[in-house]
Design an enzyme around this catalytic site. Sequence first.
Site, PDB file in Angstrom:
ATOM      1  N   SER A   1       0.821  -1.299  -0.063  1.00 39.49           N
ATOM      2  CA  SER A   1      -0.027   0.004   0.030  1.00 39.49           C
ATOM      3  C   SER A   1       0.954   1.238  -0.010  1.00 39.49           C
ATOM      4  O   SER A   1       1.992   1.211   0.320  1.00 39.49           O
ATOM      5  CB  SER A   1      -0.961  -0.058   1.159  1.00 39.49           C
ATOM      6  OG  SER A   1      -0.631   1.005   2.045  1.00 39.49           O
TER       7      SER A   1
ATOM      8  N   LYS B   1       2.210  -3.313   5.852  1.00 34.91           N
ATOM      9  CA  LYS B   1       2.357  -3.029   4.365  1.00 34.91           C
ATOM     10  C   LYS B   1       3.917  -2.956   3.662  1.00 34.91           C
ATOM     11  O   LYS B   1       4.453  -3.056   2.837  1.00 34.91           O
ATOM     12  CB  LYS B   1       1.712  -2.014   3.965  1.00 34.91           C
ATOM     13  CG  LYS B   1      -0.044  -2.324   3.867  1.00 34.91           C
ATOM     14  CD  LYS B   1      -0.121  -3.630   3.277  1.00 34.91           C
ATOM     15  CE  LYS B   1      -1.695  -4.035   2.920  1.00 34.91           C
ATOM     16  NZ  LYS B   1      -2.143  -5.370   2.290  1.00 34.91           N
TER      17      LYS B   1
ATOM     18  N   TYR C   1      -0.942  -0.510  10.176  1.00 35.83           N
ATOM     19  CA  TYR C   1      -1.129  -0.753   8.616  1.00 35.83           C
ATOM     20  C   TYR C   1       0.024  -0.417   7.961  1.00 35.83           C
ATOM     21  O   TYR C   1       0.669  -1.121   6.831  1.00 35.83           O
ATOM     22  CB  TYR C   1      -2.445  -0.094   8.203  1.00 35.83           C
ATOM     23  CG  TYR C   1      -2.786  -0.385   6.862  1.00 35.83           C
ATOM     24  CD1 TYR C   1      -3.240  -1.626   6.356  1.00 35.83           C
ATOM     25  CD2 TYR C   1      -2.661   0.545   5.780  1.00 35.83           C
ATOM     26  CE1 TYR C   1      -3.794  -1.552   4.937  1.00 35.83           C
ATOM     27  CE2 TYR C   1      -2.932   0.375   4.283  1.00 35.83           C
ATOM     28  CZ  TYR C   1      -3.608  -0.886   4.218  1.00 35.83           C
ATOM     29  OH  TYR C   1      -3.712  -1.180   2.951  1.00 35.83           O
TER      30      TYR C   1
HETATM   31  N1  LIG Z   1      -8.950  -0.054  -1.042  1.00 30.46           N
HETATM   32  C1  LIG Z   1      -7.459   0.556  -1.235  1.00 30.46           C
HETATM   33  O1  LIG Z   1      -7.451   1.649  -1.764  1.00 30.46           O
HETATM   34  C2  LIG Z   1      -6.148  -0.206  -0.806  1.00 30.46           C
HETATM   35  C3  LIG Z   1      -5.089   0.636  -0.871  1.00 30.46           C
HETATM   36  C4  LIG Z   1      -3.819   0.128  -0.443  1.00 30.46           C
HETATM   37  C5  LIG Z   1      -3.970  -1.406  -0.152  1.00 30.46           C
HETATM   38  N2  LIG Z   1      -5.148  -2.039  -0.106  1.00 30.46           N
HETATM   39  C6  LIG Z   1      -5.104  -3.587   0.179  1.00 30.46           C
HETATM   40  O2  LIG Z   1      -5.968  -4.337  -0.624  1.00 30.46           O
HETATM   41  C7  LIG Z   1      -6.407  -5.689  -0.109  1.00 30.46           C
HETATM   42  C8  LIG Z   1      -7.839  -5.674  -0.226  1.00 30.46           C
HETATM   43  O3  LIG Z   1      -8.529  -4.431   0.231  1.00 30.46           O
HETATM   44  P1  LIG Z   1      -9.975  -3.757  -0.001  1.00 30.46           P
HETATM   45  O4  LIG Z   1      -9.906  -2.575  -0.102  1.00 30.46           O
HETATM   46  O5  LIG Z   1     -10.487  -4.672  -1.091  1.00 30.46           O
HETATM   47  O6  LIG Z   1     -10.791  -4.143   1.411  1.00 30.46           O
HETATM   48  P2  LIG Z   1     -12.142  -4.965   1.681  1.00 30.46           P
HETATM   49  O7  LIG Z   1     -12.577  -4.977   2.976  1.00 30.46           O
HETATM   50  O8  LIG Z   1     -13.425  -4.602   0.640  1.00 30.46           O
HETATM   51  O9  LIG Z   1     -12.000  -6.450   1.332  1.00 30.46           O
HETATM   52  C9  LIG Z   1     -11.118  -7.263   2.364  1.00 30.46           C
HETATM   53  C10 LIG Z   1     -11.718  -8.696   2.267  1.00 30.46           C
HETATM   54  O10 LIG Z   1     -10.640  -9.383   2.907  1.00 30.46           O
HETATM   55  C11 LIG Z   1     -11.503 -10.094   4.009  1.00 30.46           C
HETATM   56  N3  LIG Z   1     -10.594 -10.488   4.981  1.00 30.46           N
HETATM   57  C12 LIG Z   1     -10.213  -9.818   6.036  1.00 30.46           C
HETATM   58  N4  LIG Z   1      -9.699 -10.396   6.985  1.00 30.46           N
HETATM   59  C13 LIG Z   1      -9.553 -11.624   6.510  1.00 30.46           C
HETATM   60  C14 LIG Z   1      -8.635 -12.778   6.865  1.00 30.46           C
HETATM   61  N5  LIG Z   1      -7.914 -12.905   8.099  1.00 30.46           N
HETATM   62  N6  LIG Z   1      -8.928 -13.875   6.252  1.00 30.46           N
HETATM   63  C15 LIG Z   1      -9.309 -14.013   4.938  1.00 30.46           C
HETATM   64  N7  LIG Z   1      -9.975 -12.860   4.508  1.00 30.46           N
HETATM   65  C16 LIG Z   1     -10.034 -11.641   5.367  1.00 30.46           C
HETATM   66  C17 LIG Z   1     -12.660  -9.454   4.263  1.00 30.46           C
HETATM   67  O11 LIG Z   1     -13.697 -10.211   4.703  1.00 30.46           O
HETATM   68  C18 LIG Z   1     -12.886  -8.714   3.075  1.00 30.46           C
HETATM   69  O12 LIG Z   1     -13.896  -9.805   2.291  1.00 30.46           O
HETATM   70  C19 LIG Z   1      -5.861  -5.221   1.522  1.00 30.46           C
HETATM   71  O13 LIG Z   1      -4.618  -6.042   1.685  1.00 30.46           O
HETATM   72  C20 LIG Z   1      -5.669  -3.882   1.493  1.00 30.46           C
HETATM   73  O14 LIG Z   1      -4.907  -3.557   2.702  1.00 30.46           O
HETATM   74  C21 LIG Z   1      -6.533  -1.521  -0.522  1.00 30.46           C
END
Ligand SMILES: NC(=O)c1ccc[n+]([C@@H]2O[C@H](COP(=O)([O-])OP(=O)(O)OC[C@H]3O[C@@H](n4cnc5c(N)ncnc54)[C@H](O)[C@@H]3O)[C@@H](O)[C@H]2O)c1
Length: 300
Positions: A144, A161, A157
């Site tokens: 991230s 990351k 976080y």
């Molecule tokens: N959305 C963004 O802008 C963004 C930016 C940087 C990084 N990320 C990373 O992208 C990834 C996905 O994020 P997102 O935005 O889609 O989030 P989200 O909350 O929409 O989806 C995350 C999913 O992971 C599942 N989850 C949580 N803990 C879990 C576990 N221990 N085991 C299995 N499943 C689990 C949740 O139930 C959910 O369905 C994450 O690693 C997040 O840190 C997202």
Amino acid sequence: MTSALTGQVHIVTGSGRGIGLAIAHAMAEAGAAVVINDVDADVAEAAADRIRAAGGRAAVAVAAIGETEAADHCIRVALDQFGRMDGLVANAGVLRDAILWKVTDDDFDSVLRTHLRGAFTCGRAAARYFREAEQGGTVTLVSSVAGQRGNVGQTAYSAAKAGVAALARTWSMELSRAGVSVNAIVPTAVTRMVATIPGLGEVVEAAERGEPIPHRLRHELGLGTPQDVAPLAVFLASEAGRQITGQCIGIGGDRLSLWSHPQEIALCHQEGGWNADSIAEAWAHTMSMHRQKVGIDQKT
Ligand SMILES: NC(=O)c1ccc[n+]([C@@H]2O[C@H](COP(=O)([O-])OP(=O)(O)OC[C@H]3O[C@@H](n4cnc5c(N)ncnc54)[C@H](O)[C@@H]3O)[C@@H](O)[C@H]2O)c1
């Protein structure tokens, strides 16, 4: 890239929602069989149902990523259902944002367990499989911008990351002889995860109502939909993408970027070593002009 992954099998952790869901769909559309993992059984089953309804192949592995058993379970499902595994996307994650002095031990542990221990346990299980199967493979981690730059309110976080980006660098070296490429995606997308970030709640609500994300956000902040992120995971798993390893690649909205790895940017020597006074002098005359900013550029 419509059939770029035909015959392949990919595990996507945390793929019941958000970016993981979009990646699983895109990989299935590109011809792969996918293992949908999520801690939430309902969203995992629904995701797999939708892929099957569209003619794709999907299996479900419900498990809380972070523990070794969860990683092993995902691989077992891939092998039992599809007979092989070609790639892992370690995407599962949670947010527990708080300013440093309000971060609880539980919140810190929970974020580190899911993102960093989760990437480690899943990556290690995948590495063991790939080495034994002698067939190569791909490991795509999810880092991230907060991990690359630091971000106020994201102690756990940003640490997790940054650790994930470090895993991509180290594993790309450790697994190169086994023909396994390892990269980290640095995504930005409007998902429920970012809804709690100040200023983004309204954008998430509007996107959930089906409204398009404003051009300025897509173009300047790289803030688009989860579907905007997914093609990078497909590309990295494809024949062309598998040649790339050890990279942190940003994607979101209209933006695609390549991140630098940290390296020394100023260097001084002093015969016999340094003392506080000579460091002060070097700092004033040489180092200080190379100081770098931290944090995420806020263009909103
Ligand atoms: N959305 C963004 O802008 C963004 C930016 C940087 C990084 N990320 C990373 O992208 C990834 C996905 O994020 P997102 O935005 O889609 O989030 P989200 O909350 O929409 O989806 C995350 C999913 O992971 C599942 N989850 C949580 N803990 C879990 C576990 N221990 N085991 C299995 N499943 C689990 C949740 O139930 C959910 O369905 C994450 O690693 C997040 O840190 C997202």
